[in-house]
Design a protein around this motif. Structure first.
Motif, PDB file in Angstrom:
ATOM      1  N   LEU A 536       0.844  -1.195   0.000  1.00  0.00           N
ATOM      2  CA  LEU A 536       0.000   0.000   0.000  1.00  0.00           C
ATOM      3  C   LEU A 536       0.878   1.242   0.000  1.00  0.00           C
ATOM      4  CD1 LEU A 536      -2.611  -0.939   2.780  1.00  0.00           C
ATOM      5  CD2 LEU A 536      -2.909  -1.148   0.296  1.00  0.00           C
ATOM      6  N   LYS A 537       0.270   2.349  -0.400  1.00  0.00           N
ATOM      7  CA  LYS A 537       0.879   3.659  -0.217  1.00  0.00           C
ATOM      8  C   LYS A 537      -0.148   4.531   0.486  1.00  0.00           C
ATOM      9  CE  LYS A 537       4.068   3.544  -4.146  1.00  0.00           C
ATOM     10  NZ  LYS A 537       4.617   4.294  -5.311  1.00  0.00           N
ATOM     11  N   LEU A 538       0.310   5.261   1.525  1.00  0.00           N
ATOM     12  CA  LEU A 538      -0.575   6.154   2.277  1.00  0.00           C
ATOM     13  C   LEU A 538       0.077   7.522   2.330  1.00  0.00           C
ATOM     14  CD1 LEU A 538      -3.220   6.182   4.006  1.00  0.00           C
ATOM     15  CD2 LEU A 538      -1.730   5.896   5.999  1.00  0.00           C
ATOM     16  N   PHE A 539      -0.668   8.564   1.924  1.00  0.00           N
ATOM     17  CA  PHE A 539      -0.045   9.878   1.812  1.00  0.00           C
ATOM     18  C   PHE A 539      -1.094  10.981   1.962  1.00  0.00           C
ATOM     19  CE2 PHE A 539      -0.996   8.023  -2.287  1.00  0.00           C
ATOM     20  CZ  PHE A 539      -1.605   9.020  -3.027  1.00  0.00           C
ATOM     21  N   PRO A 540      -0.658  12.238   2.177  1.00  0.00           N
ATOM     22  CA  PRO A 540      -1.601  13.347   2.338  1.00  0.00           C
ATOM     23  C   PRO A 540      -2.425  13.555   1.062  1.00  0.00           C
ATOM     24  CG  PRO A 540       0.608  13.990   3.046  1.00  0.00           C
ATOM     25  CD  PRO A 540       0.749  12.680   2.348  1.00  0.00           C
ATOM     26  N   ALA A 541      -3.711  13.765   1.230  1.00  0.00           N
ATOM     27  CA  ALA A 541      -4.562  14.033   0.069  1.00  0.00           C
ATOM     28  C   ALA A 541      -4.079  15.292  -0.640  1.00  0.00           C
ATOM     29  CB  ALA A 541      -6.008  14.200   0.511  1.00  0.00           C
ATOM     30  N   GLY A 542      -4.010  15.225  -1.956  1.00  0.00           N
ATOM     31  CA  GLY A 542      -3.557  16.367  -2.742  1.00  0.00           C
ATOM     32  C   GLY A 542      -2.063  16.372  -2.997  1.00  0.00           C
ATOM     33  N   ALA A 543      -1.301  15.499  -2.307  1.00  0.00           N
ATOM     34  CA  ALA A 543       0.147  15.449  -2.494  1.00  0.00           C
ATOM     35  C   ALA A 543       0.503  14.466  -3.599  1.00  0.00           C
ATOM     36  CB  ALA A 543       0.829  15.039  -1.193  1.00  0.00           C
ATOM     37  N   ARG A 544       1.738  14.586  -4.086  1.00  0.00           N
ATOM     38  CA  ARG A 544       2.216  13.663  -5.104  1.00  0.00           C
ATOM     39  C   ARG A 544       2.354  12.263  -4.505  1.00  0.00           C
ATOM     40  NH1 ARG A 544       7.557  15.469  -8.175  1.00  0.00           N
ATOM     41  NH2 ARG A 544       6.040  17.054  -8.826  1.00  0.00           N
ATOM     42  N   ALA A 547       7.161   7.464  -3.371  1.00  0.00           N
ATOM     43  CA  ALA A 547       7.805   6.223  -3.812  1.00  0.00           C
ATOM     44  C   ALA A 547       7.725   5.159  -2.722  1.00  0.00           C
ATOM     45  CB  ALA A 547       9.258   6.493  -4.182  1.00  0.00           C
ATOM     46  N   ALA A 548       7.719   5.590  -1.467  1.00  0.00           N
ATOM     47  CA  ALA A 548       7.748   4.651  -0.341  1.00  0.00           C
ATOM     48  C   ALA A 548       6.442   3.873  -0.244  1.00  0.00           C
ATOM     49  CB  ALA A 548       7.998   5.404   0.960  1.00  0.00           C
ATOM     50  N   VAL A 549       6.567   2.591   0.113  1.00  0.00           N
ATOM     51  CA  VAL A 549       5.398   1.738   0.279  1.00  0.00           C
ATOM     52  C   VAL A 549       5.322   1.251   1.716  1.00  0.00           C
ATOM     53  CG1 VAL A 549       5.443   0.985  -2.115  1.00  0.00           C
ATOM     54  CG2 VAL A 549       6.669  -0.353  -0.391  1.00  0.00           C
ATOM     55  N   VAL A 550       4.124   0.825   2.115  1.00  0.00           N
ATOM     56  CA  VAL A 550       3.921   0.263   3.450  1.00  0.00           C
ATOM     57  C   VAL A 550       3.099  -1.012   3.304  1.00  0.00           C
ATOM     58  CG1 VAL A 550       4.001   2.526   4.578  1.00  0.00           C
ATOM     59  CG2 VAL A 550       1.793   1.595   3.838  1.00  0.00           C
ATOM     60  N   ALA A 551       3.042  -1.791   4.395  1.00  0.00           N
ATOM     61  CA  ALA A 551       2.205  -3.001   4.438  1.00  0.00           C
ATOM     62  C   ALA A 551       2.491  -3.948   3.273  1.00  0.00           C
ATOM     63  CB  ALA A 551       0.718  -2.618   4.476  1.00  0.00           C
ATOM     64  N   THR A 552       3.767  -4.153   3.001  1.00  0.00           N
ATOM     65  CA  THR A 552       4.155  -5.090   1.938  1.00  0.00           C
ATOM     66  C   THR A 552       3.692  -6.512   2.290  1.00  0.00           C
ATOM     67  OG1 THR A 552       6.083  -3.721   1.430  1.00  0.00           O
ATOM     68  CG2 THR A 552       6.121  -5.988   0.640  1.00  0.00           C
ATOM     69  N   HIS A 553       3.237  -7.273   1.306  1.00  0.00           N
ATOM     70  CA  HIS A 553       2.688  -8.587   1.585  1.00  0.00           C
ATOM     71  C   HIS A 553       2.938  -9.536   0.410  1.00  0.00           C
ATOM     72  CE1 HIS A 553      -0.679  -7.858  -1.211  1.00  0.00           C
ATOM     73  NE2 HIS A 553      -0.617  -6.606  -0.755  1.00  0.00           N
ATOM     74  N   ALA A 554       2.876 -10.818   0.728  1.00  0.00           N
ATOM     75  CA  ALA A 554       2.952 -11.837  -0.325  1.00  0.00           C
ATOM     76  C   ALA A 554       1.538 -12.175  -0.804  1.00  0.00           C
ATOM     77  CB  ALA A 554       3.635 -13.089   0.236  1.00  0.00           C
ATOM     78  N   ALA A 555       1.449 -12.943  -1.851  1.00  0.00           N
ATOM     79  CA  ALA A 555       0.127 -13.344  -2.365  1.00  0.00           C
ATOM     80  C   ALA A 555      -0.630 -14.128  -1.299  1.00  0.00           C
ATOM     81  CB  ALA A 555       0.295 -14.181  -3.623  1.00  0.00           C
ATOM     82  N   PRO A 558      -1.786 -11.375   4.563  1.00  0.00           N
ATOM     83  CA  PRO A 558      -2.058  -9.991   4.955  1.00  0.00           C
ATOM     84  C   PRO A 558      -0.765  -9.160   5.017  1.00  0.00           C
ATOM     85  CG  PRO A 558      -3.095 -11.561   6.460  1.00  0.00           C
ATOM     86  CD  PRO A 558      -2.135 -12.330   5.632  1.00  0.00           C
ATOM     87  N   GLY A 559      -0.930  -7.843   4.878  1.00  0.00           N
ATOM     88  CA  GLY A 559       0.146  -6.882   5.099  1.00  0.00           C
ATOM     89  C   GLY A 559      -0.266  -5.891   6.171  1.00  0.00           C
ATOM     90  N   ASN A 560       0.689  -5.506   7.039  1.00  0.00           N
ATOM     91  CA  ASN A 560       0.378  -4.631   8.170  1.00  0.00           C
ATOM     92  C   ASN A 560       1.444  -3.558   8.312  1.00  0.00           C
ATOM     93  OD1 ASN A 560      -1.737  -6.518   9.794  1.00  0.00           O
ATOM     94  ND2 ASN A 560      -0.061  -7.788   9.016  1.00  0.00           N
ATOM     95  N   ALA A 561       1.049  -2.380   8.803  1.00  0.00           N
ATOM     96  CA  ALA A 561       2.012  -1.316   9.085  1.00  0.00           C
ATOM     97  C   ALA A 561       1.377  -0.286  10.006  1.00  0.00           C
ATOM     98  CB  ALA A 561       2.475  -0.640   7.801  1.00  0.00           C
ATOM     99  N   THR A 562       2.232   0.372  10.797  1.00  0.00           N
ATOM    100  CA  THR A 562       1.818   1.561  11.544  1.00  0.00           C
ATOM    101  C   THR A 562       2.514   2.743  10.891  1.00  0.00           C
ATOM    102  OG1 THR A 562       1.509   0.336  13.592  1.00  0.00           O
ATOM    103  CG2 THR A 562       1.824   2.706  13.778  1.00  0.00           C
ATOM    104  N   VAL A 563       1.730   3.754  10.510  1.00  0.00           N
ATOM    105  CA  VAL A 563       2.245   4.846   9.684  1.00  0.00           C
ATOM    106  C   VAL A 563       1.986   6.190  10.364  1.00  0.00           C
ATOM    107  CG1 VAL A 563       2.198   5.904   7.391  1.00  0.00           C
ATOM    108  CG2 VAL A 563       1.719   3.460   7.641  1.00  0.00           C
ATOM    109  N   ARG A 564       2.979   7.041  10.361  1.00  0.00           N
ATOM    110  CA  ARG A 564       2.833   8.428  10.812  1.00  0.00           C
ATOM    111  C   ARG A 564       2.787   9.297   9.564  1.00  0.00           C
ATOM    112  NH1 ARG A 564       7.391  11.260  14.636  1.00  0.00           N
ATOM    113  NH2 ARG A 564       7.170  13.387  13.821  1.00  0.00           N
ATOM    114  N   VAL A 565       1.676   9.979   9.348  1.00  0.00           N
ATOM    115  CA  VAL A 565       1.469  10.656   8.076  1.00  0.00           C
ATOM    116  C   VAL A 565       0.830  12.031   8.307  1.00  0.00           C
ATOM    117  CG1 VAL A 565      -0.745   9.476   7.753  1.00  0.00           C
ATOM    118  CG2 VAL A 565       0.447  10.429   5.764  1.00  0.00           C
ATOM    119  N   THR A 566       1.247  12.985   7.497  1.00  0.00           N
ATOM    120  CA  THR A 566       0.699  14.340   7.562  1.00  0.00           C
ATOM    121  C   THR A 566      -0.662  14.391   6.886  1.00  0.00           C
ATOM    122  OG1 THR A 566       2.936  15.253   7.486  1.00  0.00           O
ATOM    123  CG2 THR A 566       1.125  16.756   6.948  1.00  0.00           C
TER     124      THR A 566
END
Length: 595
Positions: A536-544, A547-555, A558-566
């Motif tokens: 997944l990618k999680l980012f501020p609405a309206g921003a570009r 490149a960084a991804v989170v919650a990487t997973h195999a087929a 599940p994928g999990n992550a704790t994210v600090r985001v503006t």
């Protein structure tokens, strides 16, 4: 298992949070430490700290630090000079330094003077015919003459003498009678201003001319209830440090000898209240105001630095309400023995006795420093790999001061059934949704941010239908006042989000997050039900799109992550399913950082 957030003191008690206003560029990460117990410290006009220390073998050294807190290699060997004895220290106007102590068998004075490079200039003994049990003070006049305060307690009452010593180590016989003035009352401290010497006595402040003649004006009386300790010259006036009503206090005395009634209350400014009833030991003035440094008399003590305005009012722009408490800086804890002085640019160096037979110095900035909200710590195992049955729990204890929440790397492995982990403050509400979502046999590690519960405890539950192994490492913590935890709440439950597609959703004003005043949020993100590997990618609405991804997973895992985001436009976030197949995406808010 109990783990402190800082080095534990006696009895395992956790230490306080980091000192505010500390200049992290000073020394190493904000502190300079030298080996040995301190007996005298000073800060010269260039902002360099001098510390006399004695090591476990009884060897005494004079150490000099640069204005930036590094060992000054231009002084002695590696920034230190061996001394023949310890004593009181005076940094002279020519850059040299003098150490003074009572002579052997309590006869006379010993004076040792070194140059600005550490070379010995003089090492002499004077007044060998006089009994001097203790050297209680030393100050330097503008002409280089030292005024040394010695005490002879063999008489009743004790005799207090002021001896004048030239730079070459001989008596300045033009002072008093043959180089000595005997004061008729108890002396607390001496301070030179030009060639005039101010003497702090029980009666108040007396002044002596360059010839040792007492000013005919009566001693400046000190406020009732004030206990004097030391005097310092300050721009034509004098500052008297001490205590009043169990608090640090400072009195400003004008050059005329009268108290400055425009300073504080009737000439006295009083600091904050503390259990250890501290005494002000050193005071000085800068363009920012009047500083007062002191510590308590109840054993190992924190060091207190109070700043008052020119009018003697606690300066709320400094530290916490005008005061900085030096307790824990890096790995060092203050144990009292306070001192210090100002640097030319208005920064303040504070010296103190520190743990493990060392002396330390820190530099405080004139304006309050806003500390980073997150404090990383060396990875510490708080829960070794522990097998738990289905829906069984284990508790860990983490102690700390000023902690809003801790960051834990929580790992689950060898699970016999699909499920997750519920991590929450002990005694607090249990989250509705688990983290570390996994299928049977999948190993998952997720960094979680969790508030401390009752007694600093955190509960970890195996939220699955089979046994699993849980482990946890402490990796950091968030400061109270900067980070605000909320009860974890689901803010997004997107079923079947197609691969390569985005979804924007509101955060501000929902699930405990204020509509305004929020800089960033912390969220737990999970994705499952995906037939292809991805992330997944999680980012501020309206921003570009980042490149960084989170919650990487195999087929099909599940994928999990704790994210600090503006937060982005209108307080919203955008999530992107970075896999080539649809997936179920959830986002749970766990806290936020204030603007």
């Amino acid at each position: 298992m109990a783990v402190p957030l800082a080095l534990a003191g006696p009895g395992g008690a956790a230490l306080a949070a980091a000192t505010p206003n500390v200049d992290a560029s000073y020394g190493t990460a904000g502190i300079a430490t030298v080996a040995g117990d301190p007996s005298g410290t000073a800060v010269d006009a260039a902002g360099r700290a001098f510390l006399i220390t004695t090591d476990a073998l009884g060897d005494t050294s004079l150490n000099r630090l640069t204005a930036g807190g590094a060992r000054d290699t231009s002084f002695g060997t590696g920034g230190a000079v061996a001394l023949p004895y310890g004593g009181l220290l005076n940094v002279n106007t020519d850059g040299s330094a003098s150490v003074v102590t009572a002579g052997g068998d309590q006869r006379g004075l010993l004076v040792h003077r070194v140059s600005g490079t550490g070379a010995t200039l003089a090492s002499t003994s004077v007044l060998a015919d006089r009994t001097v049990e203790t050297v209680a003070g030393v100050t330097g006049r503008a002409d280089g003459v030292l005024i040394v305060h010695g005490i002879d307690r063999s008489t009743s009452p004790a005799a207090h003498l002021l001896a004048a010593v030239r730079p070459d180590g001989t008596l300045a016989t033009t002072w008093g009678a043959g180089g000595v003035v005997t004061v008729r009352e108890s002396v607390h401290s001496v301070a030179a201003s030009g060639t005039t010497v101010a003497v702090l006595t029980d009666a108040g402040v007396r002044r002596y001319t360059a010839a040792g003649i007492e000013d005919s004006a009566p001693a400046a009386a000190l406020p009732t209830g004030f206990q004097p300790y030391a005097i310092t010259a300050a721009g034509g006036a004098y500052l008297v440090s001490g205590s009043a009503a169990g608090r640090m206090a400072v009195v400003r005395v004008l050059a005329t000898g009268a108290s400055d009634t425009g300073f504080g209350s009737a000439g006295m400014a009083v600091g904050a209240a503390h259990d250890c009833t501290p005494t002000g030991r050193r005071s000085f003035a800068t363009a920012a105001g009047v500083y007062l440094i002191g510590h308590g008399d109840c054993g190992a003590s924190q060091v207190y630095v109070q700043r008052f305005t020119a009018a003697g009012i606690a300066d709320g722009t400094f530290g916490n309400g005008g005061e900085v408490v030096v307790d824990q800086v890096g790995a060092q804890r203050s144990l009292g023995g306070s001192g210090g002085g100002a640097q030319p640019d208005g920064k303040v160096v504070v010296t103190f006795e520190s743990a493990n037979n060392t002396a330390s110095a820190v530099r405080l900035l004139p304006s309050a420093v806003v500390p980073a909200p997150y404090v990383p710590v060396p990875t510490t195992r708080v829960l070794p790999a522990t097998q738990l049955g289905p829906q069984k729990s284990v508790t860990v204890t983490i102690r700390g001061t000023g902690v809003a929440a801790v960051a834990l790397d929580v790992a689950v492995a060898r699970g016999r059934a699909a499920g997750g982990v519920l991590v929450h403050p002990t005694g607090g509400r249990v989250p509705a949704a688990p983290t570390n979502v996994h299928v049977a046999g999948q190993a998952v590690t997720q960094r979680l941010v969790v508030p401390l519960g009752s007694g600093g405890r955190i509960t970890l539950r195996n939220a699955s239908g089979g046994s699993a192994h849980l482990a946890a490492n402490l990796v950091g913590w968030y400061r109270a006042g900067s980070y605000v935890p909320v009860t974890p709440a689901r803010i997004l439950n997107a079923r079947g989000l197609r691969g390569g597609k985005t979804l924007t959703f509101n955060v501000a004003g929902r699930v405990g997050v204020p509509a305004t005043g929020v800089r960033e949020v912390l969220v737990n993100v999970s994705v499952n039900g995906v037939t292809r590997a991805g992330s997944l990618k999680l980012f501020p609405a309206g921003a570009r799109t980042p490149a960084a991804v989170v919650a990487t997973h195999a087929a099909r895992q599940p994928g999990n992550a704790t994210v600090r985001v503006t937060l982005g436009t209108s307080g919203r976030l955008t999530v992107l399913n970075n896999a080539a197949a649809s997936g179920n995406v959830t986002v749970d808010v766990v806290g936020y950082l204030k603007s």
